[in-house]
Design an enzyme around this catalytic site. Structure first.
Site, PDB file in Angstrom:
ATOM      1  N   SER A 191       0.855  -1.191   0.000  1.00  0.00           N
ATOM      2  CA  SER A 191       0.000   0.000   0.000  1.00  0.00           C
ATOM      3  C   SER A 191       0.887   1.237   0.000  1.00  0.00           C
ATOM      4  O   SER A 191       1.711   1.396  -0.898  1.00  0.00           O
ATOM      5  CB  SER A 191      -0.953  -0.035   1.206  1.00  0.00           C
ATOM      6  OG  SER A 191      -1.870   1.042   1.154  1.00  0.00           O
ATOM      7  N   THR A 192       0.798   2.092   1.016  1.00  0.00           N
ATOM      8  CA  THR A 192       1.552   3.346   1.047  1.00  0.00           C
ATOM      9  C   THR A 192       3.050   3.091   0.889  1.00  0.00           C
ATOM     10  O   THR A 192       3.646   2.356   1.658  1.00  0.00           O
ATOM     11  CB  THR A 192       1.307   4.083   2.370  1.00  0.00           C
ATOM     12  OG1 THR A 192      -0.088   4.174   2.600  1.00  0.00           O
ATOM     13  CG2 THR A 192       1.916   5.473   2.335  1.00  0.00           C
ATOM     14  N   HIS A 217      -2.633  -1.103  -3.303  1.00  0.00           N
ATOM     15  CA  HIS A 217      -3.741  -0.169  -3.125  1.00  0.00           C
ATOM     16  C   HIS A 217      -3.464   1.077  -3.965  1.00  0.00           C
ATOM     17  O   HIS A 217      -2.519   1.824  -3.683  1.00  0.00           O
ATOM     18  CB  HIS A 217      -3.880   0.217  -1.652  1.00  0.00           C
ATOM     19  CG  HIS A 217      -4.213  -0.937  -0.760  1.00  0.00           C
ATOM     20  ND1 HIS A 217      -3.962  -0.929   0.600  1.00  0.00           N
ATOM     21  CD2 HIS A 217      -4.769  -2.154  -1.025  1.00  0.00           C
ATOM     22  CE1 HIS A 217      -4.367  -2.077   1.126  1.00  0.00           C
ATOM     23  NE2 HIS A 217      -4.857  -2.833   0.152  1.00  0.00           N
ATOM     24  N   MET A 310      -0.074   1.161   4.876  1.00  0.00           N
ATOM     25  CA  MET A 310      -0.881   1.580   6.004  1.00  0.00           C
ATOM     26  C   MET A 310      -1.971   0.545   6.267  1.00  0.00           C
ATOM     27  O   MET A 310      -2.520  -0.050   5.343  1.00  0.00           O
ATOM     28  CB  MET A 310      -1.487   2.938   5.658  1.00  0.00           C
ATOM     29  CG  MET A 310      -2.392   3.554   6.699  1.00  0.00           C
ATOM     30  SD  MET A 310      -2.709   5.292   6.306  1.00  0.00           S
ATOM     31  CE  MET A 310      -3.031   5.252   4.548  1.00  0.00           C
ATOM     32  N   ASP A 313      -4.435  -4.740   5.884  1.00  0.00           N
ATOM     33  CA  ASP A 313      -4.876  -5.602   4.792  1.00  0.00           C
ATOM     34  C   ASP A 313      -3.740  -6.535   4.374  1.00  0.00           C
ATOM     35  O   ASP A 313      -2.606  -6.084   4.155  1.00  0.00           O
ATOM     36  CB  ASP A 313      -5.310  -4.756   3.592  1.00  0.00           C
ATOM     37  CG  ASP A 313      -5.888  -5.592   2.466  1.00  0.00           C
ATOM     38  OD1 ASP A 313      -6.550  -6.612   2.765  1.00  0.00           O
ATOM     39  OD2 ASP A 313      -5.685  -5.217   1.296  1.00  0.00           O
TER      40      ASP A 313
END
Length: 370
Positions: A191-192, A217, A310, A313
């Protein structure tokens, strides 16, 4: 203590909208706005913000040029505000190369029904960016400079309901083993900070590496440009995954930004399947969903990898893989922009190897050859 934010955008309307969205959070203080990079430079000196939101395309000096100067002279966490165009995507990924922490798409004037979702997303990303250390920013910029010297140039929607992977793919006892599949597959979630982490891994992998499926993401408008960008620099062939696409050695499959990516077995081969089910862990695509499908279709022939990001997940999905006997890898805290997803995976006992980003590609190759 509140996070001090400086908003840099040439549109007065966008500055007003972002100020309203961010200022409504008691943990955020909008200390000022700037209409161009020159104005921003003076206000950074005066206001000492913790985070900048930075428009990609501005008059006088574009956002990337300004970001280069900022990261070289006075690194600050930056969240890019990007347009929903191919050019906007290309510029945004260049900004991520330079050290921008994250990005959101530019708010639309007709946000009536999605205002709160958008506001939640940007507030969350600004607060996350504020926790990124100067060391991480300097490290990313140094990597950018090194890459420029050594090689030729070549979001996720929030949901009020939190589903688990069961909402897309019910859990069942896997009926496959490595022996029965005869297939190695790398399943990777992030993600991030993940777009840059994925790039660093792919740059280190040879063209004949085991196939890789990726759930990052990312907003729907940016997943295809991201896959194309990776394809232009990687030795492996990188695809924006399509429904029914066969999974083959030497190929990488990136989940579309608005669909879950599942790995399914059809006879003796594996294929990509795209699923339009609800967001899982408030994400679509979801790493947990992809890991669940890999557990059921590939079994111990897989390798699970979780990178910077972040939230949580992917942590439960990785644990399920780990308990099945799949070897699992997590990026370490020092090299992660945000140690949320990998940190949670370590916390719940889902990980065999915790490694700095630079060592993950080699570990993937080692595990993929067993």
């Amino acid at each position: 203590m509140s996070v001090k934010v400086l908003i840099v955008d040439d549109s007065e309307l966008v500055r007003k909208m972002l100020s309203e969205m961010l200022g409504s959070d008691p943990e955020i203080e909008v200390v000022g706005t700037a209409s161009d990079p020159y104005d921003a430079r003076e206000k950074i000196k005066l206001l000492h913000p913790d985070v900048l939101t930075l428009d990609v395309e501005m008059p006088k000096m574009d956002g990337v040029t300004f970001l280069k100067n900022l990261m070289r002279l006075h690194p600050l966490p930056v969240v890019m505000i990007s347009t929903l165009t191919e050019k906007g995507a290309d510029v945004t990924f260049e900004a991520m190369d330079l050290g921008a922490v994250d990005f959101v798409t530019k708010p639309k004037i007709d946000l009536h029904h999605t205002f709160e979702d958008y506001a939640f997303e940007i507030r969350r990303k600004v607060k996350t960016a504020s926790k990124v250390s100067r060391y991480m920013l300097e490290r990313q910029y140094a990597r950018y400079v090194s890459n420029q010297q050594r090689q030729p140039t070549v979001a996720t929607v929030s949901s009020p309901e939190k589903y688990t992977a069961d909402a897309v793919l019910p859990k069942k006892t896997p009926s496959v083993s490595r022996a029965s599949t005869g297939f190695k597959l790398i399943a990777l979630g992030s993600s991030t900070g993940g777009t840059e982490a994925i790039k660093e891994i792919l740059l280190r992998l040879p063209a004949d590496s085991p196939p890789i499926v990726i759930t990052q993401h990312i907003p729907a408008a940016f997943s295809a440009p991201f896959a194309n960008r990776m394809d232009s620099i990687a030795a492996m062939t990188v695809h924006h995954a399509e429904d029914g696409m066969p999974i083959e050695k030497g190929h990488v499959y990136v989940a579309p930004g608005d669909k879950h990516l599942l790995v399914m077995r059809e006879g003796t081969r594996l294929v990509c399947r795209l699923n339009d089910g609800p967001p899982v862990n408030r994400h679509k695509p979801s790493v947990d969903v992809m890991f669940r499908s890999v557990e059921q279709a590939v079994g111990t022939g897989a390798v699970g990898v979780i990178l910077t990001g972040m939230g949580a997940d992917g942590a439960q999905g990785l644990k399920d893989l780990h308990e099945l006997g799949v070897k699992t890898v997590a990026q370490d805290e020092k090299t992660s922009v945000v140690w949320g997803m990998p940190g949670e995976s370590v916390k719940i006992g889902a990980v065999d190897f915790v490694l700095p980003l630079e060592q993950i590609a080699q570990k993937i190759l080692e595990l993929g050859s067993r």
